[in-house]
Design a protein around this motif. Structure first.
Motif, PDB file in Angstrom:
ATOM      1  N   GLU A   1       1.134   4.128  -2.965  1.00 48.49           N
ATOM      2  CA  GLU A   1       0.943   5.559  -2.749  1.00 48.49           C
ATOM      3  C   GLU A   1       2.124   6.366  -3.267  1.00 48.49           C
TER       4      GLU A   1
ATOM      5  N   GLU B   1       0.185   6.371  -7.425  1.00 46.81           N
ATOM      6  CA  GLU B   1      -0.818   7.437  -7.320  1.00 46.81           C
ATOM      7  C   GLU B   1      -0.475   8.680  -8.138  1.00 46.81           C
TER       8      GLU B   1
ATOM      9  N   GLU C   1      -6.714  10.458  -4.324  1.00 44.76           N
ATOM     10  CA  GLU C   1      -7.833   9.557  -4.052  1.00 44.76           C
ATOM     11  C   GLU C   1      -9.081  10.375  -3.733  1.00 44.76           C
TER      12      GLU C   1
ATOM     13  N   PHE D   1      -9.106   7.520  -8.396  1.00 50.31           N
ATOM     14  CA  PHE D   1      -8.041   8.518  -8.388  1.00 50.31           C
ATOM     15  C   PHE D   1      -8.212   9.457  -9.570  1.00 50.31           C
TER      16      PHE D   1
ATOM     17  N   TYR E   1      -8.188  -4.764  -4.060  1.00 54.90           N
ATOM     18  CA  TYR E   1      -7.175  -4.544  -3.032  1.00 54.90           C
ATOM     19  C   TYR E   1      -6.987  -5.791  -2.172  1.00 54.90           C
TER      20      TYR E   1
ATOM     21  N   ASN F   1     -13.601   5.712  -2.199  1.00 55.39           N
ATOM     22  CA  ASN F   1     -13.235   4.368  -1.765  1.00 55.39           C
ATOM     23  C   ASN F   1     -14.528   3.583  -1.621  1.00 55.39           C
TER      24      ASN F   1
ATOM     25  N   GLU G   1     -10.780   2.049  -5.456  1.00 62.52           N
ATOM     26  CA  GLU G   1     -10.573   3.449  -5.096  1.00 62.52           C
ATOM     27  C   GLU G   1     -10.505   4.246  -6.386  1.00 62.52           C
TER      28      GLU G   1
ATOM     29  N   GLN H   1       0.826  -1.200   0.000  1.00 59.27           N
ATOM     30  CA  GLN H   1       0.000   0.000   0.000  1.00 59.27           C
ATOM     31  C   GLN H   1       0.867   1.260   0.000  1.00 59.27           C
ATOM     32  N   GLU H   2       1.917   1.271   0.817  1.00 63.92           N
ATOM     33  CA  GLU H   2       2.796   2.434   0.866  1.00 63.92           C
ATOM     34  C   GLU H   2       3.552   2.605  -0.451  1.00 63.92           C
TER      35      GLU H   2
END
Length: 498
Positions: free
Chosen positions: A369, A373, A414, A409, A385, A417, A407, A365-366
């Motif tokens: 991002e 993203e 974002e 974007f 996810y 969700n 999600e 996830q990090e």
């Protein structure tokens, strides 16, 4: 002249007016028009037409400019939507009105009753025949307001920002129209607007740290809500099959251009629907609001042109990461993503900060991002996810390690969700238990156990899809703003220094 000197001068004028029997805060004048309606109704009339058919009107507003010369003066007054020039000439004013006129300052709120005319330069102007001081402004407006570089002053003293900057007023007028359009869209589709608690015994519905308060009479700690989700789904259990709430949420997190600890969300839930249904609904919702507010689906946002024309791109979470990682390394992206140590090493090379001891799903996830993203400019649904980071979403039938979740974007941000809601109470309990283990290991954002919500699920919740949309971020998009502080009237700031 210093601000304090001006303050003292204005106090003196206030006292003089009172001594003359003119209360500087108790005047009343019933306006017959707004300034905008004057411009709309009479903006094309010539001076000859106005002399032939005089237009009498009464207006109220704040003095924004004031130019005196001899026994006359021109000023501009401003109301909520527009400004107009007014003309004072002493021979047209009575004794009391003249005393008020002589003590006017920029910033004062006045009522003007008179006749419209055009000046030699053709500017539509009100010749004042009756003047009422509605409120004396004791502090001067800042000079050269538009040149101020201290943005915190704008946010702290938003009232001055709104007075002095028509563009800022326009943003918040648009914000109100956006929220009204969201309501209109959902109401037309049979959704019921509801209200759920803002103080909750268990902070649930999202992964976030809550604010804590205490109820003295009950003797219990309560939490400002981080999301209304679990209460809205209780209503689905209760038979309200389409519900929504435009709600204030509170998350104990840092501030940035896209985060404010107090923010506005739309959450809506629909029984007998899944996340595919909500992708279509989301395209329709955003398109409806954009047309209402902007009149178009294609519009500029900073250095890009955003196109909301459906259908929007759809890309799975892992597919998006694999593609980004493959561009950065010769190794197989799948190997990196599936091996926690290789993933950590890759993130270290990319200088992506890692806090604590996150799981593989959290690391993914990090990484998403940081590297994916920013590239998502046009509307894109990121789907499927990992279950590990989606504790309230239903598992995919084809792969229980993933969930029916997306999600949205736009321009790297974002905005929504959504997922097919988990309605298996036993699976939900296991997910909560896994979250509690993460919490015990130091993850302060892990979801707490909520026994009453589990009890509600045990009574049976129909297949349901739910979605959250960040209203503040939607306003940023549709008003071309880059900071969330510019779309929140009173953003959270550090304590002002004395």
């Amino acid at each position: 002249m210093s601000e304090n000197d001006q303050y003292q001068q204005r106090l003196k004028k206030q006292d003089e007016l009172r001594a003359l029997g003119a209360d500087p805060y108790n005047g009343r004048l019933r306006a017959t028009h707004s300034i905008a309606t004057i411009a709309e109704s009479y903006g094309t009339r010539t001076q000859e037409q106005m002399e032939k058919e005089p237009v009498h009107c009464a207006l109220a507003g704040r003095i924004m400019t004031l130019r005196r010369f001899g026994k006359a003066a021109f000023a501009h007054i401003q109301d909520a939507a527009d400004r107009i020039q007014v003309y004072f000439k002493q021979e047209f004013l009575g004794e009391k009105d003249l005393a008020v006129y002589e003590r006017l300052d920029i910033g004062d709120l006045i009522g003007c009753d008179g006749i419209l005319f055009r000046t030699r330069t053709g500017e539509l102007t009100l010749q004042v025949q009756r003047l009422v001081l509605l409120t004396k402004s004791l502090r001067p407006l800042p000079e050269k307001w538009h040149g101020l570089t201290d943005v915190e002053t704008r946010y702290r003293q938003r009232y001055l920002d709104l007075i002095s900057n028509p563009d800022v007023r326009g943003v918040f007028i648009q914000r109100s129209r956006i929220i009204a359009a969201v309501r209109e869209f959902l109401n037309e589709r049979g959704f019921l607007e509801v209200e759920t608690p803002m103080m909750q015994p268990i902070p649930g519905g999202a992964a976030a740290r809550p604010f804590i308060t205490h109820h003295n009479t009950l003797g219990i700690d309560l939490y400002l809500r981080i999301a209304p989700e679990l209460y809205l789904k209780r209503l689905i259990v209760g038979g309200l099959e389409r519900v929504y709430e435009i709600n204030r949420n509170f998350r104990n997190e840092g501030v940035s251009t896209v985060h404010n600890p107090e923010f506005t969300m739309l959450e809506f839930y629909q029984a007998y629907a899944d996340y595919f249904d909500l992708m279509t609904t989301t395209e329709e919702l955003f398109g409806f609001v954009a047309k209402r507010v902007l009149g178009a689906l294609i519009f500029p946002y900073q250095n890009h042109t955003i196109d909301l024309t459906p259908p929007w791109r759809r890309l799975s979470f892992h597919e998006a990461i694999r593609s980004a990682v493959a561009k950065e390394t010769d190794a197989r992206s799948e190997e990196i993503l599936n091996d926690r140590e290789k993933l950590l090493a890759f993130m270290d090379r990319k200088k992506i900060a890692v806090r604590g001891k996150p799981s593989r799903g959290k690391l993914q996830q990090e990484l998403f991002e940081a590297v994916v993203e920013p590239s998502l400019i046009q509307p894109t649904f990121i789907t499927d996810y990992p279950t590990e980071i989606s504790p309230l979403a239903k598992r995919k039938e084809s792969n229980p390690e993933l969930t029916d979740r997306f999600e949205l974007f736009i321009n790297g941000l974002e905005l929504a969700n959504a997922f097919s809601e988990l309605n298996d109470s036993q699976d939900q309990r296991r997910r909560f238990e896994d979250q509690m283990k993460s919490r015990a290991a130091g993850d302060l954002e892990a979801h707490p156990m909520d026994e009453d919500y589990l009890r509600a699920l045990e009574h049976g919740m129909p297949p349901t899809a739910g979605e959250g949309v960040g209203i503040d971020r939607l306003v940023m998009l549709l008003t071309n703003q880059t900071s969330i502080r510019d779309v929140i009237l009173f953003p959270q700031l550090r304590t002002e220094k004395s």
